[in-house]
Design a protein around this motif. Structure first.
Motif, PDB file in Angstrom:
ATOM      1  N   ARG A   1      82.340   2.456 -72.301  1.00 46.09           N
ATOM      2  CA  ARG A   1      83.693   2.272 -71.789  1.00 46.09           C
ATOM      3  C   ARG A   1      83.849   0.807 -71.351  1.00 46.09           C
ATOM      4  O   ARG A   1      83.131   0.332 -70.482  1.00 46.09           O
ATOM      5  CB  ARG A   1      83.954   3.210 -70.603  1.00 46.09           C
ATOM      6  CG  ARG A   1      85.277   2.977 -69.892  1.00 46.09           C
ATOM      7  CD  ARG A   1      86.493   3.287 -70.771  1.00 46.09           C
ATOM      8  NE  ARG A   1      87.559   2.330 -70.498  1.00 46.09           N
ATOM      9  CZ  ARG A   1      88.840   2.536 -70.813  1.00 46.09           C
ATOM     10  NH1 ARG A   1      89.215   3.658 -71.401  1.00 46.09           N
ATOM     11  NH2 ARG A   1      89.733   1.619 -70.548  1.00 46.09           N
ATOM     12  N   LEU A   2      84.782   0.118 -71.996  1.00 44.44           N
ATOM     13  CA  LEU A   2      85.053  -1.285 -71.685  1.00 44.44           C
ATOM     14  C   LEU A   2      86.165  -1.372 -70.636  1.00 44.44           C
ATOM     15  O   LEU A   2      86.743  -0.355 -70.263  1.00 44.44           O
ATOM     16  CB  LEU A   2      85.438  -2.009 -72.983  1.00 44.44           C
ATOM     17  CG  LEU A   2      84.363  -1.977 -74.070  1.00 44.44           C
ATOM     18  CD1 LEU A   2      84.957  -2.413 -75.416  1.00 44.44           C
ATOM     19  CD2 LEU A   2      83.194  -2.866 -73.698  1.00 44.44           C
ATOM     20  N   PRO A   3      86.472  -2.583 -70.141  1.00 45.95           N
ATOM     21  CA  PRO A   3      87.420  -2.693 -69.016  1.00 45.95           C
ATOM     22  C   PRO A   3      88.849  -2.227 -69.284  1.00 45.95           C
ATOM     23  O   PRO A   3      89.563  -1.864 -68.354  1.00 45.95           O
ATOM     24  CB  PRO A   3      87.401  -4.194 -68.700  1.00 45.95           C
ATOM     25  CG  PRO A   3      86.050  -4.649 -69.142  1.00 45.95           C
ATOM     26  CD  PRO A   3      85.772  -3.861 -70.384  1.00 45.95           C
TER      27      PRO A   3
ATOM     28  N   ARG B   1      90.967  12.000 -62.764  1.00 43.44           N
ATOM     29  CA  ARG B   1      91.613  11.305 -63.875  1.00 43.44           C
ATOM     30  C   ARG B   1      92.352  10.057 -63.408  1.00 43.44           C
ATOM     31  O   ARG B   1      92.793   9.968 -62.266  1.00 43.44           O
ATOM     32  CB  ARG B   1      92.539  12.225 -64.642  1.00 43.44           C
ATOM     33  CG  ARG B   1      93.612  12.867 -63.811  1.00 43.44           C
ATOM     34  CD  ARG B   1      94.284  13.929 -64.679  1.00 43.44           C
ATOM     35  NE  ARG B   1      95.628  14.211 -64.197  1.00 43.44           N
ATOM     36  CZ  ARG B   1      96.434  15.106 -64.753  1.00 43.44           C
ATOM     37  NH1 ARG B   1      96.054  15.799 -65.813  1.00 43.44           N
ATOM     38  NH2 ARG B   1      97.630  15.306 -64.269  1.00 43.44           N
ATOM     39  N   VAL B   2      92.491   9.122 -64.343  1.00 40.64           N
ATOM     40  CA  VAL B   2      93.021   7.803 -64.022  1.00 40.64           C
ATOM     41  C   VAL B   2      93.922   7.303 -65.143  1.00 40.64           C
ATOM     42  O   VAL B   2      93.511   7.284 -66.298  1.00 40.64           O
ATOM     43  CB  VAL B   2      91.872   6.779 -63.843  1.00 40.64           C
ATOM     44  CG1 VAL B   2      92.424   5.422 -63.441  1.00 40.64           C
ATOM     45  CG2 VAL B   2      90.861   7.242 -62.809  1.00 40.64           C
ATOM     46  N   ARG B   3      95.148   6.936 -64.788  1.00 35.53           N
ATOM     47  CA  ARG B   3      95.979   6.153 -65.710  1.00 35.53           C
ATOM     48  C   ARG B   3      95.914   4.722 -65.190  1.00 35.53           C
ATOM     49  O   ARG B   3      96.073   4.485 -63.999  1.00 35.53           O
ATOM     50  CB  ARG B   3      97.411   6.689 -65.792  1.00 35.53           C
ATOM     51  CG  ARG B   3      98.164   6.733 -64.491  1.00 35.53           C
ATOM     52  CD  ARG B   3      99.574   7.268 -64.647  1.00 35.53           C
ATOM     53  NE  ARG B   3      99.602   8.668 -65.037  1.00 35.53           N
ATOM     54  CZ  ARG B   3      99.319   9.688 -64.237  1.00 35.53           C
ATOM     55  NH1 ARG B   3      98.985   9.474 -62.959  1.00 35.53           N
ATOM     56  NH2 ARG B   3      99.352  10.930 -64.663  1.00 35.53           N
ATOM     57  N   PHE B   4      95.637   3.785 -66.083  1.00 36.96           N
ATOM     58  CA  PHE B   4      95.376   2.414 -65.605  1.00 36.96           C
ATOM     59  C   PHE B   4      95.428   1.431 -66.760  1.00 36.96           C
ATOM     60  O   PHE B   4      95.523   1.821 -67.919  1.00 36.96           O
ATOM     61  CB  PHE B   4      93.993   2.360 -64.929  1.00 36.96           C
ATOM     62  CG  PHE B   4      92.828   2.326 -65.894  1.00 36.96           C
ATOM     63  CD1 PHE B   4      92.609   3.378 -66.772  1.00 36.96           C
ATOM     64  CD2 PHE B   4      91.955   1.252 -65.926  1.00 36.96           C
ATOM     65  CE1 PHE B   4      91.535   3.351 -67.664  1.00 36.96           C
ATOM     66  CE2 PHE B   4      90.889   1.211 -66.810  1.00 36.96           C
ATOM     67  CZ  PHE B   4      90.678   2.267 -67.679  1.00 36.96           C
ATOM     68  N   SER B   5      95.318   0.147 -66.411  1.00 33.19           N
ATOM     69  CA  SER B   5      95.286  -0.863 -67.479  1.00 33.19           C
ATOM     70  C   SER B   5      93.969  -1.625 -67.551  1.00 33.19           C
ATOM     71  O   SER B   5      93.555  -2.000 -68.638  1.00 33.19           O
ATOM     72  CB  SER B   5      96.464  -1.842 -67.370  1.00 33.19           C
ATOM     73  OG  SER B   5      96.639  -2.308 -66.070  1.00 33.19           O
ATOM     74  N   ASN B   6      93.306  -1.867 -66.421  1.00 30.95           N
ATOM     75  CA  ASN B   6      92.063  -2.650 -66.509  1.00 30.95           C
ATOM     76  C   ASN B   6      91.248  -2.533 -65.233  1.00 30.95           C
ATOM     77  O   ASN B   6      91.758  -2.768 -64.145  1.00 30.95           O
ATOM     78  CB  ASN B   6      92.423  -4.136 -66.755  1.00 30.95           C
ATOM     79  CG  ASN B   6      91.204  -5.040 -66.811  1.00 30.95           C
ATOM     80  OD1 ASN B   6      90.648  -5.413 -65.789  1.00 30.95           O
ATOM     81  ND2 ASN B   6      90.785  -5.392 -68.001  1.00 30.95           N
ATOM     82  N   PHE B   7      89.981  -2.170 -65.380  1.00 29.59           N
ATOM     83  CA  PHE B   7      89.052  -2.241 -64.249  1.00 29.59           C
ATOM     84  C   PHE B   7      87.897  -3.146 -64.650  1.00 29.59           C
ATOM     85  O   PHE B   7      87.146  -2.829 -65.570  1.00 29.59           O
ATOM     86  CB  PHE B   7      88.484  -0.856 -63.904  1.00 29.59           C
ATOM     87  CG  PHE B   7      89.498   0.107 -63.343  1.00 29.59           C
ATOM     88  CD1 PHE B   7      90.521  -0.332 -62.512  1.00 29.59           C
ATOM     89  CD2 PHE B   7      89.409   1.462 -63.638  1.00 29.59           C
ATOM     90  CE1 PHE B   7      91.449   0.569 -61.991  1.00 29.59           C
ATOM     91  CE2 PHE B   7      90.330   2.363 -63.123  1.00 29.59           C
ATOM     92  CZ  PHE B   7      91.355   1.916 -62.299  1.00 29.59           C
TER      93      PHE B   7
ATOM     94  N   LEU C   1      81.301 -10.498 -62.359  1.00 25.77           N
ATOM     95  CA  LEU C   1      80.157  -9.572 -62.351  1.00 25.77           C
ATOM     96  C   LEU C   1      80.050  -8.804 -63.662  1.00 25.77           C
ATOM     97  O   LEU C   1      78.991  -8.767 -64.277  1.00 25.77           O
ATOM     98  CB  LEU C   1      80.277  -8.583 -61.189  1.00 25.77           C
ATOM     99  CG  LEU C   1      80.119  -9.160 -59.776  1.00 25.77           C
ATOM    100  CD1 LEU C   1      80.437  -8.098 -58.730  1.00 25.77           C
ATOM    101  CD2 LEU C   1      78.706  -9.690 -59.565  1.00 25.77           C
ATOM    102  N   GLY C   2      81.143  -8.199 -64.087  1.00 27.41           N
ATOM    103  CA  GLY C   2      81.104  -7.428 -65.327  1.00 27.41           C
ATOM    104  C   GLY C   2      81.933  -6.173 -65.220  1.00 27.41           C
ATOM    105  O   GLY C   2      82.703  -6.002 -64.272  1.00 27.41           O
ATOM    106  N   ARG C   3      81.754  -5.271 -66.208  1.00 24.14           N
ATOM    107  CA  ARG C   3      82.565  -4.048 -66.195  1.00 24.14           C
ATOM    108  C   ARG C   3      82.125  -3.153 -65.051  1.00 24.14           C
ATOM    109  O   ARG C   3      80.993  -3.247 -64.574  1.00 24.14           O
ATOM    110  CB  ARG C   3      82.503  -3.346 -67.548  1.00 24.14           C
ATOM    111  CG  ARG C   3      81.164  -2.793 -67.916  1.00 24.14           C
ATOM    112  CD  ARG C   3      81.070  -2.501 -69.411  1.00 24.14           C
ATOM    113  NE  ARG C   3      79.780  -1.876 -69.690  1.00 24.14           N
ATOM    114  CZ  ARG C   3      79.621  -0.565 -69.896  1.00 24.14           C
ATOM    115  NH1 ARG C   3      80.663   0.255 -69.874  1.00 24.14           N
ATOM    116  NH2 ARG C   3      78.431  -0.071 -70.118  1.00 24.14           N
TER     117      ARG C   3
END
Lengths: 307, 265
Positions: B132-134, A69-75, A80-82
């Protein structure tokens, strides 16, 4: 002065399965990927991440099936892309997520570093970042300021078990320096219960003291120091080397397909016995071509043609 | 979005070039602007090279006062660091938003609704999404806290939707007064710039309305490409076309490889 220099194998062995980890790095720079490759080699699993934007870490660990599991704001891989591995893990229900804004997740780390149980913030209010919850028991609470009544959100302090941060140079005691922007390194170090620094080079403390304004972490925040030249590869390191874009493009192409990515892991992560074997495999010629121009701090503009 | 120069636009100007120019004109000289990756970066460089040389560019990576010599691949690209006035951290950069120091921010998104709310998180169920987007990154912070927000998206029915599937970044939320009730700062979104038109928001209802159409585009074409009932401004004009000098700067100096503004003819 304590000698905190350890081997990569030793520090990774000290990280238990299921640990809550936070990693340095931002976009295509100063990401502690030598340590991440060793995490995968040693079979660490069921990891939890407290992240801001550590796209390369998240995507490598997701592609190897090591995060729960991951708590995060943006990867997002800029240019390149997502992040394909990470996105696939979430879409398949293999990785649980809890989304934050950059400021909100960073504020949770800041609260921990300040030694307070929560901080009031303004963003996230009124949106699905508040309404649609993931795994977090406590994410944020609306609150009225006791002095003015102004609406704010309270976010609780977040204390990851271990922060893994890659820096430019550190002395043996752990005083650590970074050139260029620092992303979230200082906040992560003060929030985490243990801090592992990986560094391009171990230097004498006189080098640190000659330019104290570059220090991001004083030694008492640091528990272990690991010397790993090109330790951020394929991401770049300001004043040392540029991101290795060709390698990143190959990685990204492989990450679109689980079987192809498995082959990438075999070739580049599980295959090489250690970081030195990895660097030998990348090759001296390519590594040297990435070196920064001393004047600019990055490889020469218009001449980024590493082979 | 088409990358072909000439499609639907006169004089071989690409729609991305029209978007970049329209966005650049939103920046007033001397403003502090929070800039994201892609066309916003092109727009900000153009503004600095033309009417707004004193604009201060801030990037979430911790780069303040950038004076970039060439186009960056993203907000973390160290090419932005070379020659900037302050190199700091992400928390500092975002604190500038909450502190009220940022005049204008630019954002793209996978979906935009009629109140200017944005989705950059997920398509489908949040826990088990189709795509799933960024994720928000600094987007929610910018939308919540910048004095003005400019949205830039390709004009497609699947992007301009009645309701975003996940509300990542606040526009006007569910209408008048909602931002204030949530304690958000700033005016909210003031413009939506697409490859067909410039849109703004009706002051009373806070719903999106058509302000100007780009040269060669009809009102009907814009409405047909919008996934909700678009309001119309009292008078709908034509988006002023890029000047020869703006086009020259974009093609020769800012994006000579056509990375964001389209391929050369």
């Amino acid at each position: 002065m304590a000698d905190k220099v350890r081997s990569l194998q030793e520090v990774v062995a000290s990280i238990p399965d299921g640990a809550n980890l936070t990693f340095g790095g931002f976009a295509a720079y100063f990401t502690p990927l030598a340590l991440v490759r060793e995490l995968i080699r040693q079979g660490k699993r069921e990891l939890e991440m407290t992240s801001v934007a550590e796209c390369w870490v998240a995507d490598y660990l997701a592609g190897a099936g090591r995060i729960r599991r991951v708590r995060f704001s943006n990867f997002m891989f800029e240019g390149l892309g997502r992040c394909q591995n990470f996105a696939r893990g979430v879409e398949r229900g293999e990785i649980e997520v809890e989304d934050y804004s950059h400021f909100a997740i960073t504020s949770r780390l800041v609260a921990a570093g300040l030694g307070v149980p929560f901080l009031p913030i303004k963003p996230m209010a009124g949106t699905d970042l508040m309404r649609t919850r993931g795994f977090e028991a406590e994410k944020a609470r609306p609150f009225a300021c006791p002095f003015t009544g102004e609406p704010v959100l309270l976010v609780p302090a977040a204390r990851p078990d271990v922060a893994v941060l890659h820096v430019a140079r550190a002395d043996r005691d752990g005083n650590s320096q970074l050139f260029g922007y620092t992303a979230v390194v200082e906040e992560q170090a003060r929030a985490a219960q243990r801090v592992i620094v990986t560094t391009e080079e171990v230097v004498e403390d006189t080098v640190i003291r000659a330019q104290p304004e570059l220090t991001v972490l004083p030694s008492f925040l640091v528990d272990a120091v690991v010397e790993v030249p090109f330790g951020a590869h394929p991401t770049g390191m300001y004043r040392y080397y540029d991101p290795h874009f060709e390698f990143m493009r190959d990685y990204y192409a492989a990450s679109r397909d689980p079987a192809a990515f498995r082959a990438h892991l075999e070739e580049w992560v599980l295959g090489p016995a250690d970081h030195w074997a990895y660097l030998r495999k990348v090759g001296l010629r390519r590594l040297l071509a990435l070196r920064s121009d001393p004047g600019l701090g990055i490889a020469r503009m218009h001449a980024r043609t590493a082979t | 979005m088409s990358a072909n120069r000439g499609e639907g636009a006169p004089n071989g100007v690409t729609r991305q070039e029209i978007m970049a120019v329209a966005a650049a004109r939103e920046i007033r000289n001397g403003e502090v602007a929070f800039i994201g990756t892609g066309l916003p970066m092109v727009a900000a460089y153009l503004a600095k090279a033309t009417h707004a040389p004193d604009t201060v560019l801030v990037f979430e990576s911790g780069i303040v006062g950038a004076k970039p010599k060439e186009l960056a691949t993203g907000v973390g690209d160290l090419r932005l660091l070379v020659g900037c006035v302050k190199s700091t951290g992400l928390y500092y950069a975002l604190s500038l938003l909450q502190g009220g120091f940022i005049d204008i921010g630019f954002l793209g998104a996978a979906e935009v609704d009629q109140y200017g709310n944005l989705n950059s998180t997920s398509i489908g169920d949040y826990q088990r999404p189709t795509v799933r987007l960024p994720g928000s990154g600094g987007a929610n912070d910018i939308g919540s806290l910048a004095q003005r927000l400019v949205i830039m998206v390709p004009h497609e029915p699947r992007r301009l939707v009645p309701r975003v599937q996940y509300l990542t970044t606040p526009g006007f939320l569910d209408g008048p007064g909602a931002r204030e009730r949530a304690g958000l700062r700033g005016e909210g979104p003031t413009r939506v710039i697409t490859d067909l038109a410039v849109l703004d928001f009706d002051p009373a209802s806070k719903r999106m309305r058509l302000a100007t159409v780009h040269p060669g585009v009809t009102v009907e074409a814009v409405e047909a490409r919008t996934g909700f009932a678009l309001l119309r401004a009292p008078t709908i004009g034509e988006t002023p076309p890029p000047s020869a000098e703006e086009v020259r700067l974009l093609r020769e100096r800012i994006d000579p490889e056509g990375i964001y503004i389209g391929q050369k003819a």
